[in-house]
Structure formats: C-alpha cells, structure tokens
Motif scaffolding. Structure first.
Motif, PDB file in Angstrom:
ATOM      1  N   GLU A  62       0.821  -1.216   0.000  1.00 30.60           N
ATOM      2  CA  GLU A  62       0.000   0.000   0.000  1.00 30.60           C
ATOM      3  C   GLU A  62       0.853   1.262   0.000  1.00 30.60           C
ATOM      4  O   GLU A  62       0.484   2.260  -0.628  1.00 30.60           O
ATOM      5  N   PHE A  63       1.982   1.224   0.695  1.00 26.52           N
ATOM      6  CA  PHE A  63       2.845   2.403   0.738  1.00 26.52           C
ATOM      7  C   PHE A  63       3.309   2.782  -0.658  1.00 26.52           C
ATOM      8  O   PHE A  63       3.227   3.949  -1.063  1.00 26.52           O
ATOM      9  N   ALA A  64       3.812   1.807  -1.413  1.00 21.99           N
ATOM     10  CA  ALA A  64       4.309   2.076  -2.771  1.00 21.99           C
ATOM     11  C   ALA A  64       3.181   2.567  -3.665  1.00 21.99           C
ATOM     12  O   ALA A  64       3.347   3.540  -4.420  1.00 21.99           O
ATOM     13  N   LEU A  65       2.028   1.936  -3.571  1.00 23.44           N
ATOM     14  CA  LEU A  65       0.891   2.337  -4.392  1.00 23.44           C
ATOM     15  C   LEU A  65       0.426   3.750  -4.036  1.00 23.44           C
ATOM     16  O   LEU A  65       0.168   4.565  -4.927  1.00 23.44           O
ATOM     17  N   ASP A  66       0.358   4.053  -2.746  1.00 23.13           N
ATOM     18  CA  ASP A  66      -0.014   5.407  -2.313  1.00 23.13           C
ATOM     19  C   ASP A  66       1.012   6.437  -2.776  1.00 23.13           C
ATOM     20  O   ASP A  66       0.656   7.533  -3.218  1.00 23.13           O
ATOM     21  N   PHE A  67       2.288   6.093  -2.668  1.00 18.01           N
ATOM     22  CA  PHE A  67       3.359   6.998  -3.060  1.00 18.01           C
ATOM     23  C   PHE A  67       3.217   7.399  -4.528  1.00 18.01           C
ATOM     24  O   PHE A  67       3.205   8.588  -4.867  1.00 18.01           O
ATOM     25  N   PHE A  68       3.100   6.421  -5.409  1.00 14.97           N
ATOM     26  CA  PHE A  68       3.019   6.715  -6.838  1.00 14.97           C
ATOM     27  C   PHE A  68       1.683   7.355  -7.211  1.00 14.97           C
ATOM     28  O   PHE A  68       1.632   8.242  -8.057  1.00 14.97           O
ATOM     29  N   THR A  69       0.603   6.927  -6.575  1.00 13.38           N
ATOM     30  CA  THR A  69      -0.708   7.525  -6.840  1.00 13.38           C
ATOM     31  C   THR A  69      -0.697   8.999  -6.447  1.00 13.38           C
ATOM     32  O   THR A  69      -1.128   9.862  -7.217  1.00 13.38           O
ATOM     33  N   ASP A  70      -0.205   9.298  -5.248  1.00 15.16           N
ATOM     34  CA  ASP A  70      -0.150  10.680  -4.789  1.00 15.16           C
ATOM     35  C   ASP A  70       0.746  11.532  -5.692  1.00 15.16           C
ATOM     36  O   ASP A  70       0.422  12.690  -5.974  1.00 15.16           O
ATOM     37  N   ALA A  71       1.854  10.952  -6.147  1.00 15.69           N
ATOM     38  CA  ALA A  71       2.759  11.693  -7.032  1.00 15.69           C
ATOM     39  C   ALA A  71       2.052  12.075  -8.323  1.00 15.69           C
ATOM     40  O   ALA A  71       2.145  13.227  -8.778  1.00 15.69           O
ATOM     41  N   ILE A  72       1.304  11.146  -8.885  1.00 19.17           N
ATOM     42  CA  ILE A  72       0.611  11.424 -10.138  1.00 19.17           C
ATOM     43  C   ILE A  72      -0.519  12.424  -9.924  1.00 19.17           C
ATOM     44  O   ILE A  72      -0.643  13.405 -10.666  1.00 19.17           O
ATOM     45  N   VAL A  73      -1.345  12.197  -8.913  1.00 18.87           N
ATOM     46  CA  VAL A  73      -2.476  13.098  -8.664  1.00 18.87           C
ATOM     47  C   VAL A  73      -1.972  14.508  -8.377  1.00 18.87           C
ATOM     48  O   VAL A  73      -2.478  15.483  -8.936  1.00 18.87           O
ATOM     49  N   CYS A  74      -0.960  14.632  -7.534  1.00 20.47           N
ATOM     50  CA  CYS A  74      -0.421  15.949  -7.195  1.00 20.47           C
ATOM     51  C   CYS A  74       0.158  16.647  -8.426  1.00 20.47           C
ATOM     52  O   CYS A  74      -0.071  17.839  -8.641  1.00 20.47           O
ATOM     53  N   THR A  75       0.872  15.906  -9.249  1.00 19.97           N
ATOM     54  CA  THR A  75       1.475  16.484 -10.451  1.00 19.97           C
ATOM     55  C   THR A  75       0.408  16.954 -11.433  1.00 19.97           C
ATOM     56  O   THR A  75       0.490  18.058 -11.980  1.00 19.97           O
ATOM     57  N   VAL A  76      -0.609  16.129 -11.649  1.00 16.60           N
ATOM     58  CA  VAL A  76      -1.687  16.504 -12.567  1.00 16.60           C
ATOM     59  C   VAL A  76      -2.460  17.696 -12.009  1.00 16.60           C
ATOM     60  O   VAL A  76      -2.785  18.634 -12.748  1.00 16.60           O
ATOM     61  N   GLU A  77      -2.737  17.675 -10.706  1.00 15.19           N
ATOM     62  CA  GLU A  77      -3.429  18.816 -10.089  1.00 15.19           C
ATOM     63  C   GLU A  77      -2.636  20.100 -10.278  1.00 15.19           C
ATOM     64  O   GLU A  77      -3.187  21.124 -10.691  1.00 15.19           O
ATOM     65  N   ARG A  78      -1.355  20.053  -9.946  1.00 16.66           N
ATOM     66  CA  ARG A  78      -0.524  21.258 -10.051  1.00 16.66           C
ATOM     67  C   ARG A  78      -0.503  21.767 -11.493  1.00 16.66           C
ATOM     68  O   ARG A  78      -0.582  22.965 -11.739  1.00 16.66           O
TER      69      ARG A  78
END
Length: 191
Positions: free
Chosen positions: A135-151
């Motif tokens: 879950e940590f790895a999945l959360d890490f990459f998911t958050d990275a993508i969502v944050c990047t797209v949001e920004r």
C-alpha cells in the motif's frame, strides 16, 4: 437505456455550463435541473448528488477515450497513452481546473485517485516483476501522479500536454539512469 443517457448527458452539459459561470460550491441541483429543463426527481433518479455527476462526466469520457487501449504494450505505447490522457485533460482544462478544487467527501481528486490506483497497481506489478505491491508504494506513486496533474491543471496557463508529458518522461528517464549509474558504480567499488 438511450433515454437515460440523453438525460445524463443533458445534466452533464448543464453542470459544465454552470461551472463556467459559478464556483462549484454555489451550484446546486436546482440550478442544474433548471438549466436543462428537468426536475429534481430526474436528477436524483440518475445521480446521488452534484459530486456524483462530476465523477460520472469523468468516468464516461475517460472510458470512451481509453476503451480500445492495450495497456500491455511497449514502453513508448505507455507514454503515448499518458499523453492521450493529458490531451483529454488539457482540452477540458477549464472543467477539471474547477473539479480539482472541489473539497471534502466525494471530491473529484479522491475519485481520480481511486480511478488510477488499479492502473498503477497493474503497471507497478509489471515493473516489479509481479512482486506484490504494498500500500505504501501504491499510495506513493498515486499521490505523485495526482499531485502532479493537479498542479499542472490548476495553473491558469498550464503547459501544453506534449510538453508536460515530455518533462515527466525526461525526469523519469534521467532519474532511472542516474540511479542505475550510481548503483553500478557502487558495485564496481565493491568488486
């Protein structure tokens, strides 16, 4: 079924129009229904609330966009797929810029996060040679993508999608090459 889709699309069009005129938090179901000449009962027959409608717009359009994609393809095809998704977001920038600002329960950002998690899980499983993904790895990459797209999308004058994807691709490839080079140098020192 066709009538149901016509109704849903009319409600979606009304919401999209209203989101160009008002902040999302000021829009209510009555506004949406009035805009397309329907009653609240029709709205609630199809959607739980206005958040559900925003998420339906994304789901419907993204499924149409990626329905013929083969996600088990080459490295370059993966980047083409990412660019295709980014073009969609860019073309709908005004809508998603507002959708990403929705806060709280049922927010679009949460919905987007849940949408990409299984895609990322499959991709990471492939990259990690089918090792279980925690879950940590999945959360890490998911958050990275969502944050990047949001920004990216929240900037009024965001980069064109091909430039945005090229920056991400370059960072990814340079990062991977640098890590590989460092690891190789460390192994050479030990040998």
């Amino acid at each position: 079924m066709a009538d149901s889709n016509i109704t849903k699309h009319a409600l979606a069009t009304a919401l999209r129009e209203l989101m160009t005129e008002l902040p999302f938090e000021k829009i209510n179901v009555a506004h949406i229904c009035e805009r397309c000449g329907m009653n609240r009962k029709s709205f609630y027959y199809h959607f739980k609330d206005k958040y559900d409608l925003v998420n339906w717009i994304f789901d419907t359009e993204i499924i149409f966009l990626v329905r013929d994609e083969d996600l088990e393809t080459s490295y370059e095809k993966h980047w083409e797929f990412i660019e295709k998704i980014c073009f969609y977001f860019y073309e709908n920038h005004a809508f998603y810029r507002k959708a990403l600002q929705i806060q709280g329960q049922n927010s679009f950002a949460d919905h987007f996060r849940e949408y990409i998690r299984p895609l990322l899980s499959a991709r990471l499983a492939y990259l990690y040679a089918n090792e279980p993904i925690d879950e940590f790895a999945l959360d890490f990459f998911t958050d990275a993508i969502v944050c990047t797209v949001e920004r990216w999308l929240l900037k009024k004058d965001c980069l064109p999608p091909e430039q945005f994807v090229e920056k991400i691709k370059s960072l990814t490839e340079k990062g991977a090459a640098s890590i590989y080079r460092e690891m190789t140098q460390e192994k050479d020192k030990i040998s």
